[in-house]
Design a protein around this motif. Structure first.
Motif, mmCIF file in Angstrom:
data_model
loop_
_atom_site.group_PDB
_atom_site.id
_atom_site.type_symbol
_atom_site.label_atom_id
_atom_site.label_comp_id
_atom_site.label_asym_id
_atom_site.label_seq_id
_atom_site.Cartn_x
_atom_site.Cartn_y
_atom_site.Cartn_z
ATOM 1 N N GLY A 1 39.483 16.081 43.195
ATOM 2 C CA GLY A 1 38.847 15.170 42.741
ATOM 3 C C GLY A 1 37.708 14.733 43.777
ATOM 4 N N ARG A 2 36.605 15.066 43.517
ATOM 5 C CA ARG A 2 35.334 14.599 44.558
ATOM 6 C C ARG A 2 34.830 13.452 44.553
ATOM 7 N N PRO A 3 34.808 12.476 45.574
ATOM 8 C CA PRO A 3 34.314 11.240 45.682
ATOM 9 C C PRO A 3 32.852 11.128 45.076
ATOM 10 N N ARG A 4 32.636 10.711 43.920
ATOM 11 C CA ARG A 4 31.191 10.564 43.270
ATOM 12 C C ARG A 4 30.629 9.223 43.941
ATOM 13 N N MET A 5 30.041 9.315 45.307
ATOM 14 C CA MET A 5 29.545 8.067 45.747
ATOM 15 C C MET A 5 28.139 8.305 46.139
ATOM 16 N N PHE A 6 27.214 7.253 46.264
ATOM 17 C CA PHE A 6 25.733 7.355 46.518
ATOM 18 C C PHE A 6 25.767 7.045 48.222
ATOM 19 N N ILE A 7 25.135 7.964 48.738
ATOM 20 C CA ILE A 7 25.348 7.776 50.205
ATOM 21 C C ILE A 7 24.180 7.053 50.898
ATOM 22 N N GLY A 8 24.641 5.872 51.604
ATOM 23 C CA GLY A 8 23.671 4.982 52.202
ATOM 24 C C GLY A 8 23.956 5.128 53.879
ATOM 25 N N ALA A 9 23.038 4.715 54.570
ATOM 26 C CA ALA A 9 23.078 4.125 55.978
ATOM 27 C C ALA A 9 22.085 3.203 56.249
ATOM 28 N N ALA A 10 22.089 2.789 57.753
ATOM 29 C CA ALA A 10 21.278 1.916 58.095
ATOM 30 C C ALA A 10 20.102 2.482 59.122
ATOM 31 N N ALA A 11 19.131 1.695 59.139
ATOM 32 C CA ALA A 11 18.098 2.244 60.294
ATOM 33 C C ALA A 11 17.532 0.901 60.949
ATOM 34 N N ASN A 12 17.380 0.974 62.320
ATOM 35 C CA ASN A 12 16.833 -0.068 62.931
ATOM 36 C C ASN A 12 15.366 0.171 63.493
ATOM 37 N N PRO A 13 14.429 -0.004 62.949
ATOM 38 C CA PRO A 13 13.034 0.224 63.587
ATOM 39 C C PRO A 13 12.519 -0.354 64.669
ATOM 40 N N PHE A 14 13.522 -1.395 65.028
ATOM 41 C CA PHE A 14 12.830 -2.153 66.278
ATOM 42 C C PHE A 14 13.737 -1.844 67.466
ATOM 43 N N ALA A 15 14.631 -0.919 67.361
ATOM 44 C CA ALA A 15 15.527 -0.480 68.566
ATOM 45 C C ALA A 15 14.767 0.526 69.253
ATOM 46 N N ASP A 16 15.153 0.923 70.547
ATOM 47 C CA ASP A 16 14.515 1.763 71.252
ATOM 48 C C ASP A 16 15.018 3.139 71.288
ATOM 49 N N PRO A 17 14.672 4.157 71.815
ATOM 50 C CA PRO A 17 13.075 4.460 71.999
ATOM 51 C C PRO A 17 12.452 4.160 70.537
ATOM 52 N N GLN A 18 11.384 3.670 70.360
ATOM 53 C CA GLN A 18 10.646 3.443 69.211
ATOM 54 C C GLN A 18 10.293 4.518 68.582
ATOM 55 N N GLU A 19 9.831 5.868 69.347
ATOM 56 C CA GLU A 19 9.215 6.825 68.582
ATOM 57 C C GLU A 19 10.307 7.844 68.098
ATOM 58 N N PHE A 20 11.488 7.446 68.542
ATOM 59 C CA PHE A 20 12.782 8.436 68.252
ATOM 60 C C PHE A 20 13.468 7.711 67.019
ATOM 61 N N ARG A 21 13.140 6.453 66.484
ATOM 62 C CA ARG A 21 13.817 5.879 65.474
ATOM 63 C C ARG A 21 13.620 6.365 64.091
ATOM 64 N N VAL A 22 12.393 6.989 64.014
ATOM 65 C CA VAL A 22 12.226 7.717 62.729
ATOM 66 C C VAL A 22 12.864 9.125 62.610
ATOM 67 N N VAL A 23 12.768 9.705 63.911
ATOM 68 C CA VAL A 23 13.602 11.059 64.105
ATOM 69 C C VAL A 23 15.055 10.809 63.500
ATOM 70 N N ARG A 24 15.617 9.769 64.226
ATOM 71 C CA ARG A 24 16.996 9.713 63.973
ATOM 72 C C ARG A 24 16.922 9.384 62.507
#
Lengths: 222, 314
Positions: free
Chosen positions: B156-179
């Motif tokens: 029985g596969r778990p049918r779930m919509f997968i979310g996560a958080a992002a902190n655009p204001f943490a450092d290093p700034q230029e790596f935030r989008v990459v992460r």
């Protein structure tokens, strides 16, 4: 190397106060380098204990010695003719040395005289910092030579977390963000592409999680 | 049972319809008082599309997010269950994801979690067997390939919509989008950002996300927390890592009579909502009205985001 700090004098006093013959054993290995448990520290502790017993008006014999290493039987064996003369021994070695001495001298009371802290480096005299958690499977080749397991507070392999702030960890302004260090090093090395791919869960069986560890090197065994 | 939806949650359906989605947030209490939780959540019913339930946020013990998510389901509110990797190993995490899916929870937000030194049990051992990226990938693999981390087949596969958080204001700034890109590569389908106050920095973050093509692969929700008071604004600025509340907002709050501060805070939040929703690549709003749930209807009404679309989850 292993880093340790001397236990507070009160704690050691509390351990030995009811004995009259106590041997302090320093170790000339790692704990000498971090000035926590070498021959010098053994002398200092023995003097402090003697002073305590004198001031308390108690007769006590406090002696000190030091061994090349307490994590090897051949050095621990050098104590064999002395042990019977003492009620208790305070080992200033790391936790390995204390335990190995207790294994060899099964009927003797052996107390630790230092708190063993981590595997680290000497940043300056009196300033030691953790670098390795001995996980048993080194990933430094992938992380620019900076270990996220030892240096990220969350041991993340896909860091930095959202708490990284101007190069500092969210737990304290005094703790560098391990992942910022990794990021900067990889940038210097031109290897930032390593981190675009998610890292899989780590196999921790070679770490402490897999139970007490043993290395068997057949090539070295006779 | 439509093949086009990976989970069939209301949230996923609204995103896929092209409409801006709105989520809220409701923290479980530091005790077993379900009534208090129901009372707060009731303000959000039919006002937002789904409600996040936090998982021992800031490492403070509260009743668990799975129980809170179940209570929301019973109330007819779609939950976004938050799960942090701080407190459980891969066995417990997978078990809880399967259990949550079995109870009908269809959105899961994968987080690493705040360090326990912030919480009420700083002596606790932390686990961090996995991190947020790994957690998201684990859920995706169970859902899409039917396999656990071990390779064991799930029944029985778990049918779930997968979310996560992002902190655009943490450092290093230029790596935030990459992460954030790394999270998306691991299987994350929607992102809720940390509270946004520094609009300029957020704009830069979104431009980078657009340039990298991330906004075409993932729904990004702007995180907004209305400022209740000058004290709260100062607290956020000083003590929350990476949250630089601009002095201009603080000056605005200080510049109105005391009984108008809250209204000014709401006004700022509505302006921010409009500005964020107008940005390219923003698919929705995550409104975190911390212990101010009763104001959510007013904020969303003023922002022109009510009524919400009528959509049923599978």
């Amino acid at each position: 190397m292993i880093k340790a700090v001397p236990k507070p004098l009160e704690e050691v006093l509390d351990l030995v106060k009811d004995f009259t013959k106590v041997l302090i054993v320093g170790c000339d290995g790692c704990v000498t380098v971090c000035e926590a448990g070498g021959s010098k520290e053994a002398k200092v502790l023995a003097s402090a204990l003697r002073l305590y017993f004198t001031q308390a008006g108690k007769q006590a014999q406090i002696d000190e010695t030091s061994l090349t290493r307490q994590c090897e039987k051949e050095y621990l064996a050098q104590l064999s003719d002395k042990m019977d003369a003492y009620d208790a021994v305070v080992s200033l070695a790391c936790g390995c040395g204390v335990q190995y001495m207790a294994e060899m001298y099964n009927n003797k009371i052996i107390y630790p005289g230092v708190d063993t802290c981590f595997l680290g480096v000497n940043e300056e005299r009196g300033l030691y910092a953790e670098r390795c958690q001995a996980c048993g499977r080194c990933i430094l080749a992938e992380t620019g030579g900076v270990c996220p397991i030892a240096r990220c507070s969350k041991r993340m392999l896909n860091g930095p977390c959202g708490g990284s702030d101007q190069g500092k960890c969210e737990i304290s302004k005094d703790v560098p963000c391990g992942w910022e260090l990794i990021y900067e090093r990889l940038k210097t090395l031109g290897q930032l592409d390593r981190f675009e791919k998610p890292v899989d869960p780590k196999d921790w069986t070679t770490s402490r999680d897999g139970g007490p560890r043993t290395i068997v090197r057949e090539d070295l065994r006779i | 049972m439509t093949a086009e939806y990976s989970a069939g949650s209301k949230l996923e359906k609204i995103f896929k319809s092209g409409q801006k989605a709105v989520t809220g947030e409701c923290g479980p209490p530091r005790g077993a008082d379900a009534e208090h939780f129901r009372h707060k959540a009731a303000y959000l019913k039919n006002v937002v599309d789904a409600v996040n339930v936090t998982d021992n946020q800031t490492a403070v013990v509260r009743f668990c997010s799975m129980a809170a998510a179940k209570i929301l389901l019973e109330m007819g509110v779609e939950p976004v269950m938050q799960m942090v990797t701080r407190d459980m190993n891969r066995i417990a995490l997978q078990s809880n994801m399967l259990g949550a899916a079995a109870m009908g929870i269809k959105n899961l937000l994968c987080l690493t979690g705040d360090h326990q030194t912030f919480g009420d049990h700083p002596q606790a051992k932390n686990v961090h067997d996995l991190d947020s990226v790994m957690l998201a990938h684990t859920l995706k693999t169970m859902r899409d390939d039917g396999k656990m981390i071990s390779g064991t087949e799930v029944q029985g596969r778990p049918r779930m919509f997968i979310g996560a958080a992002a902190n655009p204001f943490a450092d290093p700034q230029e790596f935030r989008v990459v992460r954030m890109g790394k999270k998306i590569a691991a299987g994350v389908q929607f992102i809720q950002t940390q509270c946004i106050y520094n609009m300029e920095r957020f704009k830069t973050f979104m431009e980078m996300a657009n340039d990298m093509g991330l906004t075409e692969k993932c729904y990004i929700m702007a995180g907004i927390t209305p400022l209740k008071s000058v004290g709260m604004a100062n607290y956020m600025k000083k003590f929350v890592p990476g949250l630089d509340v601009p002095d201009s907002y603080i000056a605005r709050l200080k510049g109105v009579p005391k009984d108008k501060v809250a209204a000014e805070g709401i006004k700022i939040a509505v302006e921010q909502i409009h500005e964020c929703l107008a940005m390219k690549g923003i698919a929705g709003l995550h409104l975190m009205a911390i212990e101010w749930e009763e104001k959510v209807p007013e904020i969303l009404e003023t922002a022109g985001l009510l009524p919400r679309p009528k959509v049923e989850a599978d």
